[in-house]
Write a protein that holds these residues in place. Sequence first.
Motif, PDB file in Angstrom:
ATOM      1  N   ARG A  43       0.830  -1.208   0.000  1.00  0.00           N
ATOM      2  CA  ARG A  43       0.000   0.000   0.000  1.00  0.00           C
ATOM      3  C   ARG A  43       0.865   1.260   0.000  1.00  0.00           C
ATOM      4  O   ARG A  43       0.536   2.248  -0.674  1.00  0.00           O
ATOM      5  N   LEU A  44       1.966   1.234   0.733  1.00  0.00           N
ATOM      6  CA  LEU A  44       2.876   2.381   0.737  1.00  0.00           C
ATOM      7  C   LEU A  44       3.408   2.647  -0.672  1.00  0.00           C
ATOM      8  O   LEU A  44       3.486   3.806  -1.103  1.00  0.00           O
ATOM      9  N   LYS A  45       3.742   1.599  -1.396  1.00  0.00           N
ATOM     10  CA  LYS A  45       4.239   1.762  -2.773  1.00  0.00           C
ATOM     11  C   LYS A  45       3.148   2.330  -3.682  1.00  0.00           C
ATOM     12  O   LYS A  45       3.437   3.145  -4.563  1.00  0.00           O
ATOM     13  N   ARG A  60       7.461   7.099   6.599  1.00  0.00           N
ATOM     14  CA  ARG A  60       7.137   5.751   6.122  1.00  0.00           C
ATOM     15  C   ARG A  60       7.143   4.754   7.287  1.00  0.00           C
ATOM     16  O   ARG A  60       6.256   3.907   7.414  1.00  0.00           O
ATOM     17  N   ALA A  61       8.152   4.864   8.140  1.00  0.00           N
ATOM     18  CA  ALA A  61       8.272   3.963   9.299  1.00  0.00           C
ATOM     19  C   ALA A  61       7.078   4.130  10.247  1.00  0.00           C
ATOM     20  O   ALA A  61       6.563   3.144  10.776  1.00  0.00           O
ATOM     21  N   TYR A  62       6.635   5.371  10.453  1.00  0.00           N
ATOM     22  CA  TYR A  62       5.467   5.593  11.315  1.00  0.00           C
ATOM     23  C   TYR A  62       4.212   4.988  10.704  1.00  0.00           C
ATOM     24  O   TYR A  62       3.397   4.409  11.404  1.00  0.00           O
ATOM     25  N   PHE A  63       4.049   5.152   9.388  1.00  0.00           N
ATOM     26  CA  PHE A  63       2.875   4.590   8.730  1.00  0.00           C
ATOM     27  C   PHE A  63       2.852   3.061   8.815  1.00  0.00           C
ATOM     28  O   PHE A  63       1.787   2.465   8.835  1.00  0.00           O
ATOM     29  N   LYS A  64       4.001   2.439   8.866  1.00  0.00           N
ATOM     30  CA  LYS A  64       4.040   0.980   9.004  1.00  0.00           C
ATOM     31  C   LYS A  64       3.569   0.546  10.396  1.00  0.00           C
ATOM     32  O   LYS A  64       3.002  -0.519  10.553  1.00  0.00           O
ATOM     33  N   LYS A  65       3.799   1.388  11.399  1.00  0.00           N
ATOM     34  CA  LYS A  65       3.362   1.079  12.772  1.00  0.00           C
ATOM     35  C   LYS A  65       1.896   1.412  12.981  1.00  0.00           C
ATOM     36  O   LYS A  65       1.165   0.670  13.619  1.00  0.00           O
ATOM     37  N   GLU A  66       1.478   2.567  12.480  1.00  0.00           N
ATOM     38  CA  GLU A  66       0.118   3.044  12.710  1.00  0.00           C
ATOM     39  C   GLU A  66      -0.268   3.995  11.589  1.00  0.00           C
ATOM     40  O   GLU A  66       0.523   4.835  11.180  1.00  0.00           O
ATOM     41  N   ASN A  67      -1.506   3.875  11.130  1.00  0.00           N
ATOM     42  CA  ASN A  67      -1.937   4.691   9.998  1.00  0.00           C
ATOM     43  C   ASN A  67      -2.395   6.079  10.389  1.00  0.00           C
ATOM     44  O   ASN A  67      -2.374   6.973   9.575  1.00  0.00           O
ATOM     45  N   LYS A  68      -2.817   6.279  11.587  1.00  0.00           N
ATOM     46  CA  LYS A  68      -3.309   7.601  11.984  1.00  0.00           C
ATOM     47  C   LYS A  68      -2.767   7.881  13.380  1.00  0.00           C
ATOM     48  O   LYS A  68      -3.075   7.156  14.310  1.00  0.00           O
ATOM     49  N   PHE A  69      -1.961   8.922  13.502  1.00  0.00           N
ATOM     50  CA  PHE A  69      -1.367   9.218  14.801  1.00  0.00           C
ATOM     51  C   PHE A  69      -1.319  10.716  15.025  1.00  0.00           C
ATOM     52  O   PHE A  69      -1.511  11.499  14.104  1.00  0.00           O
TER      53      PHE A  69
END
Length: 187
Positions: A43-45, A60-69
């Motif tokens: 999905r990131l790609k 990118r690393a944050y999005f892999k952990k959680e989508n909304k922060f």
Amino acid sequence: MVYIRPAKALRDGTEFIFKTSAQLKERHHMEQITGLPGISEERLKEVEAELGFSLPSELRAYFKKENKFEAGEWQFHPIKDEQYIKRTWEDIVRVNSTDLEDYPDGFFRIATDGSGDELGYLLPDAETIVLWDHEEQELFPVAPTLVAFLEQEQQLLDSAMQSIGSFGTRLSSTRRSIHFMSRSQIN
């Protein structure tokens, strides 16, 4: 040398102060869990293909952990997820595809504070976090990296929490003194 200012400094240079200790305590933890799972590499790609460039590595690393922060008062724009469409509608692609004429060329918006100010990167620099001040219509560097920005926001909150704590202690002891004085005045 780059001047770095707190993202939410008031115009006179003083730091943003929370109105109530309850509001401060509510926001004390920087990353608020929203219940949305992280984003897959696939999905990131897809998102990067839509944007036309690679996301900054820290983001990118944050999005892999959680989508909304969130970080303090900053709500980071999520990546659209059909499973959570209502909570991800104002996604990072949509936000950066609209109102382009209102922002400087190359400004990639990643978060909003709800008042019109935005955080982001001034591409091609994918390291430095900048603040778009909607009133001054200017960009200001606020941190050398996303991680540094999050640490800076946490330090501001920790400092404010300590101030509130010591104020509460002083207030309690003042109340005891007032209570003692009023009782002694009665006798």
